[in-house]
Design a protein around this motif. Structure first.
Motif, PDB file in Angstrom:
ATOM      1  N   MET A  58       0.847  -1.190   0.000  1.00 40.92           N
ATOM      2  CA  MET A  58       0.000   0.000   0.000  1.00 40.92           C
ATOM      3  C   MET A  58       0.884   1.242   0.000  1.00 40.92           C
ATOM      4  O   MET A  58       2.093   1.154   0.244  1.00 40.92           O
ATOM      5  CB  MET A  58      -0.925  -0.013   1.209  1.00 40.92           C
ATOM      6  CG  MET A  58      -0.199   0.001   2.534  1.00 40.92           C
ATOM      7  SD  MET A  58      -1.203  -0.552   3.910  1.00 40.92           S
ATOM      8  CE  MET A  58      -0.640  -2.232   4.039  1.00 40.92           C
ATOM      9  N   LEU A  59       0.272   2.365  -0.271  1.00 40.62           N
ATOM     10  CA  LEU A  59       1.009   3.619  -0.243  1.00 40.62           C
ATOM     11  C   LEU A  59       1.279   4.039   1.199  1.00 40.62           C
ATOM     12  O   LEU A  59       0.445   3.811   2.078  1.00 40.62           O
ATOM     13  CB  LEU A  59       0.204   4.716  -0.943  1.00 40.62           C
ATOM     14  CG  LEU A  59      -0.006   4.531  -2.445  1.00 40.62           C
ATOM     15  CD1 LEU A  59      -0.979   5.576  -2.977  1.00 40.62           C
ATOM     16  CD2 LEU A  59       1.315   4.595  -3.186  1.00 40.62           C
ATOM     17  N   PRO A  60       2.435   4.638   1.455  1.00 44.31           N
ATOM     18  CA  PRO A  60       2.692   5.141   2.804  1.00 44.31           C
ATOM     19  C   PRO A  60       1.806   6.360   3.088  1.00 44.31           C
ATOM     20  O   PRO A  60       1.642   7.218   2.241  1.00 44.31           O
ATOM     21  CB  PRO A  60       4.170   5.532   2.771  1.00 44.31           C
ATOM     22  CG  PRO A  60       4.508   5.718   1.335  1.00 44.31           C
ATOM     23  CD  PRO A  60       3.550   4.881   0.539  1.00 44.31           C
ATOM     24  N   LYS A  61       1.218   6.373   4.247  1.00 47.21           N
ATOM     25  CA  LYS A  61       0.379   7.490   4.706  1.00 47.21           C
ATOM     26  C   LYS A  61       0.725   7.746   6.158  1.00 47.21           C
ATOM     27  O   LYS A  61       1.133   6.832   6.882  1.00 47.21           O
ATOM     28  CB  LYS A  61      -1.110   7.151   4.600  1.00 47.21           C
ATOM     29  CG  LYS A  61      -1.570   6.697   3.233  1.00 47.21           C
ATOM     30  CD  LYS A  61      -1.935   7.866   2.375  1.00 47.21           C
ATOM     31  CE  LYS A  61      -2.388   7.355   1.011  1.00 47.21           C
ATOM     32  NZ  LYS A  61      -3.351   8.129   0.360  1.00 47.21           N
ATOM     33  N   ALA A  62       0.537   8.966   6.624  1.00 52.52           N
ATOM     34  CA  ALA A  62       0.909   9.328   7.992  1.00 52.52           C
ATOM     35  C   ALA A  62       0.216   8.456   9.034  1.00 52.52           C
ATOM     36  O   ALA A  62       0.814   8.086  10.045  1.00 52.52           O
ATOM     37  CB  ALA A  62       0.606  10.804   8.244  1.00 52.52           C
ATOM     38  N   HIS A  63      -1.042   8.097   8.800  1.00 51.14           N
ATOM     39  CA  HIS A  63      -1.787   7.316   9.793  1.00 51.14           C
ATOM     40  C   HIS A  63      -1.426   5.829   9.758  1.00 51.14           C
ATOM     41  O   HIS A  63      -1.781   5.093  10.669  1.00 51.14           O
ATOM     42  CB  HIS A  63      -3.296   7.494   9.598  1.00 51.14           C
ATOM     43  CG  HIS A  63      -3.820   6.918   8.322  1.00 51.14           C
ATOM     44  ND1 HIS A  63      -3.709   7.571   7.121  1.00 51.14           N
ATOM     45  CD2 HIS A  63      -4.432   5.745   8.066  1.00 51.14           C
ATOM     46  CE1 HIS A  63      -4.241   6.817   6.171  1.00 51.14           C
ATOM     47  NE2 HIS A  63      -4.692   5.703   6.716  1.00 51.14           N
ATOM     48  N   ASP A  65       0.968   3.960  10.639  1.00 50.09           N
ATOM     49  CA  ASP A  65       2.175   3.833  11.454  1.00 50.09           C
ATOM     50  C   ASP A  65       2.337   2.393  11.945  1.00 50.09           C
ATOM     51  O   ASP A  65       1.565   1.503  11.571  1.00 50.09           O
ATOM     52  CB  ASP A  65       2.135   4.827  12.625  1.00 50.09           C
ATOM     53  CG  ASP A  65       0.928   4.628  13.518  1.00 50.09           C
ATOM     54  OD1 ASP A  65       0.209   3.611  13.405  1.00 50.09           O
ATOM     55  OD2 ASP A  65       0.686   5.516  14.363  1.00 50.09           O
ATOM     56  N   ASP A  66       3.327   2.153  12.790  1.00 47.59           N
ATOM     57  CA  ASP A  66       3.608   0.805  13.278  1.00 47.59           C
ATOM     58  C   ASP A  66       2.421   0.199  14.027  1.00 47.59           C
ATOM     59  O   ASP A  66       2.126  -0.990  13.862  1.00 47.59           O
ATOM     60  CB  ASP A  66       4.849   0.795  14.172  1.00 47.59           C
ATOM     61  CG  ASP A  66       6.136   0.923  13.383  1.00 47.59           C
ATOM     62  OD1 ASP A  66       6.131   0.685  12.155  1.00 47.59           O
ATOM     63  OD2 ASP A  66       7.177   1.243  13.999  1.00 47.59           O
ATOM     64  N   ALA A  71      -1.964  -3.747  14.120  1.00 45.38           N
ATOM     65  CA  ALA A  71      -3.381  -4.080  14.287  1.00 45.38           C
ATOM     66  C   ALA A  71      -3.946  -4.694  13.004  1.00 45.38           C
ATOM     67  O   ALA A  71      -4.716  -5.654  13.059  1.00 45.38           O
ATOM     68  CB  ALA A  71      -4.170  -2.830  14.683  1.00 45.38           C
ATOM     69  N   LEU A  72      -3.545  -4.164  11.856  1.00 46.45           N
ATOM     70  CA  LEU A  72      -4.001  -4.711  10.580  1.00 46.45           C
ATOM     71  C   LEU A  72      -3.501  -6.144  10.409  1.00 46.45           C
ATOM     72  O   LEU A  72      -4.269  -7.028  10.032  1.00 46.45           O
ATOM     73  CB  LEU A  72      -3.508  -3.834   9.425  1.00 46.45           C
ATOM     74  CG  LEU A  72      -3.789  -4.362   8.021  1.00 46.45           C
ATOM     75  CD1 LEU A  72      -5.287  -4.500   7.769  1.00 46.45           C
ATOM     76  CD2 LEU A  72      -3.128  -3.462   6.979  1.00 46.45           C
ATOM     77  N   GLN A  73      -2.249  -6.379  10.714  1.00 45.84           N
ATOM     78  CA  GLN A  73      -1.687  -7.720  10.572  1.00 45.84           C
ATOM     79  C   GLN A  73      -2.409  -8.720  11.480  1.00 45.84           C
ATOM     80  O   GLN A  73      -2.739  -9.831  11.059  1.00 45.84           O
ATOM     81  CB  GLN A  73      -0.189  -7.696  10.880  1.00 45.84           C
ATOM     82  CG  GLN A  73       0.522  -8.982  10.525  1.00 45.84           C
ATOM     83  CD  GLN A  73       2.011  -8.843  10.690  1.00 45.84           C
ATOM     84  OE1 GLN A  73       2.484  -8.420  11.752  1.00 45.84           O
ATOM     85  NE2 GLN A  73       2.749  -9.183   9.656  1.00 45.84           N
ATOM     86  N   THR A  74      -2.689  -8.315  12.699  1.00 52.10           N
ATOM     87  CA  THR A  74      -3.421  -9.180  13.634  1.00 52.10           C
ATOM     88  C   THR A  74      -4.814  -9.490  13.105  1.00 52.10           C
ATOM     89  O   THR A  74      -5.255 -10.644  13.120  1.00 52.10           O
ATOM     90  CB  THR A  74      -3.513  -8.504  15.017  1.00 52.10           C
ATOM     91  OG1 THR A  74      -2.191  -8.362  15.538  1.00 52.10           O
ATOM     92  CG2 THR A  74      -4.368  -9.316  15.979  1.00 52.10           C
TER      93      THR A  74
END
Length: 107
Positions: A58-63, A65-66, A71-74
């Motif tokens: 995906m494109l990098p965006k400020a929100h 973050d790690d 949370a997305l990976q989980t």
């Protein structure tokens, strides 16, 4: 606009289309502005140990973050686990597209 690639051992009985739709649903729930998640599935005829690899770029965006990525990976792992036959390995990689990435919808 994210991309999701699902690479898996061909002997695994999975519904790749349903899994890619679920990945898109999760991405849009976490980031409503993400846009369509372009998904592809690649069953591998030759594999050593049954395995599934989900790669999301995906494109990098400020929100994004790690904490957001963790949370997305989980959430992705929790969604995929019940849909996968046993035994098999599950791997998920989240990455950002490079600064020279281009995507456009051709109509």
């Amino acid at each position: 606009m994210p991309h999701a690639e699902l690479k898996y051992s061909a002997e695994l009985d999975i519904d790749a289309g349903a899994l890619l739709r679920e990945v898109e649903r999760i991405l849009l729930q976490r980031d409503p502005g993400a846009g369509d998640c372009k998904g592809r599935a690649y069953p591998a005829a030759a594999a050593h140990h049954p395995n599934v690899l989900l790669e999301v770029s995906m494109l990098p965006k400020a929100h994004r973050d790690d904490a957001w990525l963790a949370a997305l990976q989980t959430e992705l792992a929790e969604a995929l686990r019940p849909a996968l036959p046993r035994p098999c390995w599950l791997s998920i990689e989240l990455r950002f597209s490079g600064r020279h990435y281009l995507t456009e919808h051709l109509t």
